[in-house]
Design an enzyme around this catalytic site. Structure first.
Site, mmCIF file in Angstrom:
data_model
loop_
_atom_site.group_PDB
_atom_site.id
_atom_site.type_symbol
_atom_site.label_atom_id
_atom_site.label_comp_id
_atom_site.label_asym_id
_atom_site.label_seq_id
_atom_site.Cartn_x
_atom_site.Cartn_y
_atom_site.Cartn_z
ATOM 1 N N ILE A 129 1.545 3.861 6.660
ATOM 2 C CA ILE A 129 0.797 4.804 7.501
ATOM 3 C C ILE A 129 0.453 4.163 8.843
ATOM 4 O O ILE A 129 0.194 4.856 9.811
ATOM 5 C CB ILE A 129 -0.512 5.290 6.821
ATOM 6 C CG1 ILE A 129 -1.456 4.118 6.503
ATOM 7 C CG2 ILE A 129 -0.215 6.116 5.596
ATOM 8 C CD1 ILE A 129 -2.876 4.553 6.150
ATOM 9 N N ASP A 130 0.445 2.817 8.889
ATOM 10 C CA ASP A 130 -0.021 2.124 10.098
ATOM 11 C C ASP A 130 0.950 2.208 11.285
ATOM 12 O O ASP A 130 0.556 1.941 12.419
ATOM 13 C CB ASP A 130 -0.275 0.640 9.794
ATOM 14 C CG ASP A 130 -1.383 0.452 8.771
ATOM 15 O OD1 ASP A 130 -2.337 1.253 8.789
ATOM 16 O OD2 ASP A 130 -1.292 -0.481 7.954
ATOM 17 N N GLN B 49 -6.302 8.845 3.584
ATOM 18 C CA GLN B 49 -5.304 8.804 4.662
ATOM 19 C C GLN B 49 -3.908 8.465 4.132
ATOM 20 O O GLN B 49 -2.909 8.715 4.787
ATOM 21 C CB GLN B 49 -5.705 7.772 5.724
ATOM 22 C CG GLN B 49 -6.855 8.242 6.582
ATOM 23 C CD GLN B 49 -7.540 7.104 7.323
ATOM 24 O OE1 GLN B 49 -7.329 6.924 8.503
ATOM 25 N NE2 GLN B 49 -8.371 6.349 6.631
ATOM 26 N N GLY C 88 -6.627 0.866 9.579
ATOM 27 C CA GLY C 88 -5.916 0.005 10.541
ATOM 28 C C GLY C 88 -6.681 -1.284 10.757
ATOM 29 O O GLY C 88 -7.618 -1.315 11.559
ATOM 30 N N GLY D 232 6.215 -2.054 3.787
ATOM 31 C CA GLY D 232 5.668 -2.331 5.116
ATOM 32 C C GLY D 232 5.917 -3.785 5.481
ATOM 33 O O GLY D 232 6.816 -4.427 4.918
ATOM 34 N N GLY E 56 0.842 -1.198 0.000
ATOM 35 C CA GLY E 56 0.000 0.000 0.000
ATOM 36 C C GLY E 56 0.872 1.242 0.000
ATOM 37 O O GLY E 56 1.848 1.313 0.734
ATOM 38 N N ARG F 208 -25.958 14.294 16.743
ATOM 39 C CA ARG F 208 -25.908 12.915 16.249
ATOM 40 C C ARG F 208 -24.734 12.115 16.827
ATOM 41 O O ARG F 208 -23.761 12.685 17.330
ATOM 42 C CB ARG F 208 -25.740 12.930 14.720
ATOM 43 C CG ARG F 208 -26.981 13.356 14.008
ATOM 44 C CD ARG F 208 -26.716 13.535 12.531
ATOM 45 N NE ARG F 208 -27.971 13.704 11.808
ATOM 46 C CZ ARG F 208 -28.067 14.169 10.583
ATOM 47 N NH1 ARG F 208 -26.983 14.544 9.935
ATOM 48 N NH2 ARG F 208 -29.239 14.273 9.991
HETATM 49 O O1 F6P Z 1 -1.288 -0.804 5.265
HETATM 50 C C1 F6P Z 1 -1.835 0.378 4.821
HETATM 51 C C2 F6P Z 1 -3.333 0.291 4.707
HETATM 52 O O2 F6P Z 1 -3.800 1.551 4.261
HETATM 53 C C3 F6P Z 1 -4.059 -0.135 5.970
HETATM 54 O O3 F6P Z 1 -4.236 0.876 6.922
HETATM 55 C C4 F6P Z 1 -5.370 -0.613 5.397
HETATM 56 O O4 F6P Z 1 -5.946 -1.530 6.271
HETATM 57 C C5 F6P Z 1 -4.947 -1.249 4.085
HETATM 58 O O5 F6P Z 1 -3.704 -0.678 3.753
HETATM 59 C C6 F6P Z 1 -5.903 -1.054 2.943
HETATM 60 O O6 F6P Z 1 -5.444 -1.802 1.861
HETATM 61 P P1 F6P Z 1 -5.845 -1.593 0.325
HETATM 62 O O7 F6P Z 1 -5.084 -0.429 -0.183
HETATM 63 O O8 F6P Z 1 -5.401 -2.843 -0.320
HETATM 64 O O9 F6P Z 1 -7.308 -1.352 0.296
#
Ligand code: F6P
Length: 356
Positions: free
Chosen positions: A133-134, A282, A177, A109, A10, A169
Site C-alpha cells: 500500500i505504501d 487501509q 507510512g 514489498g 504486510g 476541533r
Molecule cells: O508496509 C505496509 C504497512 O502497512 C505500512 O504502511 C505500515 O507502516 C506497516 O505495514 C505496518 O506493519 P504491521 O502490519 O506489521 O503492523
C-alpha cells in the site's frame, strides 16, 4: 512446468487479483502446469508448507481482500542468520529443489523483494511482483494496493472532517507510512487537509501552530491534520538512526499523533484536540477497480516473464506501461516522496502546510 507462488510481508488489497492474473495466464498457455502455493510467505518455502493449487482456486478471487495463501513477515536482515541450527536460505533452496520448481513468483514489498533478489542470486528462478500500500518500491511508478489504501484513508479523513467541523476541533489523524508518505500526501490532498506531515519533510511545531491560527483568522474553526506514522520533527531528523529508533521504541507502540497532540496542547491550550488512527483497515477489504486492473496486468506480465524464462526480474509500471526491471536494481532502495517534486511544491503553492 511447476511454478511456486508466495505472498510475503504486510498484506494489501489485490494480492489475490495478482495471483489470479498470473495463474490464469499460465494455465491458458502452459501445458502440464502445476502451481504450488506456499503458505504464509517465505515460511511456507522454509518449512515445506504448501498447497497444490487447482485452476478453480484462482476463480472468483479478483475482488477478495487479503491473500488466499496467507502472509508473514520474515525480516530480510534475519535471512542469513542461522537460528537454532536452522539455515533459512538453505531450507528455502532445499524445498525449491525438492519440489522440482521451474520458477518462483514472489508477491512482496521492499523487504520481501530483497529476499527474492537473494534467492535469485542463489540460483533460483525468481520473479517479483510489486506489492505494498505504501507505493515505495524503487523502480516502479506503482505498487498494487496503493490506490485502494488511498480510498480507505480518503473516506476516513472525509468523515473526520465533518465531525471536526461540527465541534470546531483540531484532529490529528495517523495515516500508514513509517518511512514514506505517499498515502498521506494523496489522501491529505484528496480531502483538502491544509496540514500534511510526512516522514520525508520534518516539521517544526511552530509552523503547524501558525497554520491553525491562519485558518482561524479565515473563519475556519477546525483543522484536520493528515499525519504519517513516521512524521518527525526537524530536531528528531538530526538524530542518528540508532537514537531515532530508540526514541520510537520508547513510545511503546503509541502513535506519533499522541505526541504531536500533547505538544500542541501545551502551546495552544485553547484548542480542543483529538487524535485518531486509521490503522490496518487501509490494507483491508476489497481492492478498488484500479488495483484489480493493474494487478491483473502485473500478473499477466509475471506469467510472461516465467514463460520466457526471464528470471531475476521485478514486474513494474513505468509511464503507463507494464514491464520489468532486474530485481537487483530495486533491492535495498526506497521510492520516497520528493520534497522538491511537483506534488509537494504545487500543494505548497496553494497554501498547504507541510510543517517545514
Ligand atoms: O508496509 C505496509 C504497512 O502497512 C505500512 O504502511 C505500515 O507502516 C506497516 O505495514 C505496518 O506493519 P504491521 O502490519 O506489521 O503492523
Amino acid at each position: 512446468m511447476r511454478v511456486g507462488i508466495l505472498t510475503s510481508g504486510g498484506d494489501c488489497q489485490a494480492l489475490n487479483a495478482t495471483m489470479r492474473g498470473l495463474a490464469k495466464t499460465l494455465y491458458a498457455n502452459v501445458k502440464d502446469l502445476e502451481i504450488i502455493g506456499f503458505k504464509n510467505g517465505y515460511k511456507g518455502l522454509m518449512y515445506e508448507d504448501y498447497i497444490k493449487m487447482k485452476p478453480s482456486d484462482f476463480s472468483g478471487i479478483i475482488a477478495q481482500g487479503g491473500t488466499i495463501l496467507g502472509s508473514s513477515r520474515c525480516p530480510f536482515k534475519m535471512m542469513r542468520v542461522v537460528e537454532d541450527g536452522f539455515d533459512k536460505v538453505k531450507a528455502m533452496k532445499r524445498t525449491y529443489k525438492k519440489l522440482n520448481l521451474d520458477a518462483l513468483a514472489v508477491l512482496g514489498g521492499n523487504g520481501s523483494l530483497k529476499t527474492a533478489n537473494l534467492l535469485a542470486q542463489e540460483g533460483l528462478n525468481v520473479i517479483g511482483l510489486p506489492k505494498t500500500i505504501d507505493n515505495d518500491t524503487y523502480g516502479t511508478d506503482y505498487t498494487f494496493g496503493f490506490s485502494s489504501a488511498i480510498e480507505v484513508a480518503t473516506r476516513y479523513l472525509d468523515e473526520i472532517h465533518t465531525t471536526a467541523a461540527s465541534h470546531g476541533r483540531v484532529f490529528i489523524v495517523e495515516v500508514m507510512g513509517h518511512k514514506v508518505g505517499h498515502i498521506t500526501l494523496a489522501a491529505g490532498l484528496a480531502t483538502g487537509c491544509e496540514i500534511i506531515l510526512l516522514p520525508e519533510i520534518p516539521y517544526d511545531l511552530k509552523n503547524i501552530e501558525k497554520k491553525i491560527k491562519q485558518r482561524k483568522a479565515q473563519g475556519k474553526n477546525f483543522t484536520v491534520i493528515a499525519c504519517s506514522e513516521g512524521a518527525l520533527t526537524k530536531e528528531e531528523a538530526t538524530l542518528s538512526k540508532k537514537k531515532y529508533k530508540a526514541l520510537v521504541a520508547a513510545r511503546e507502540g503509541r502513535s506519533v499523533v499522541e505526541y504531536i497532540a500533547k505538544d500542541l496542547a501545551k502551546d495552544m491550550p485553547e484548542l480542543e484536540i483529538r487524535t485518531s488512527v486509521i490503522g490496518h483497515s487501509q490494507r483491508g477489504g476489497a481492492p478498488d477497480a484500479y488495483d484489480r486492473t493493474i494487478s491483473t496486468r502485473f500478473g499477466i506480465e509475471g506469467a510472461r516473464l516465467i514463460m520466457n524464462r526471464s528470471f531475476g526480474q521485478l514486474v513494474v509500471l513505468k509511464q503507463g506501461e507494464v514491464g520489468s526491471i532486474p530485481l537487483e536494481d530495486t533491492a535495498g532502495k526506497l521510492k520516497y516522496v520528493d520534497p522538491a517534486g511537483k506534488p509537494v511544491q504545487n500543494a505548497k503553492l496553494m497554501g498547504v502546510c507541510f510543517g517545514d
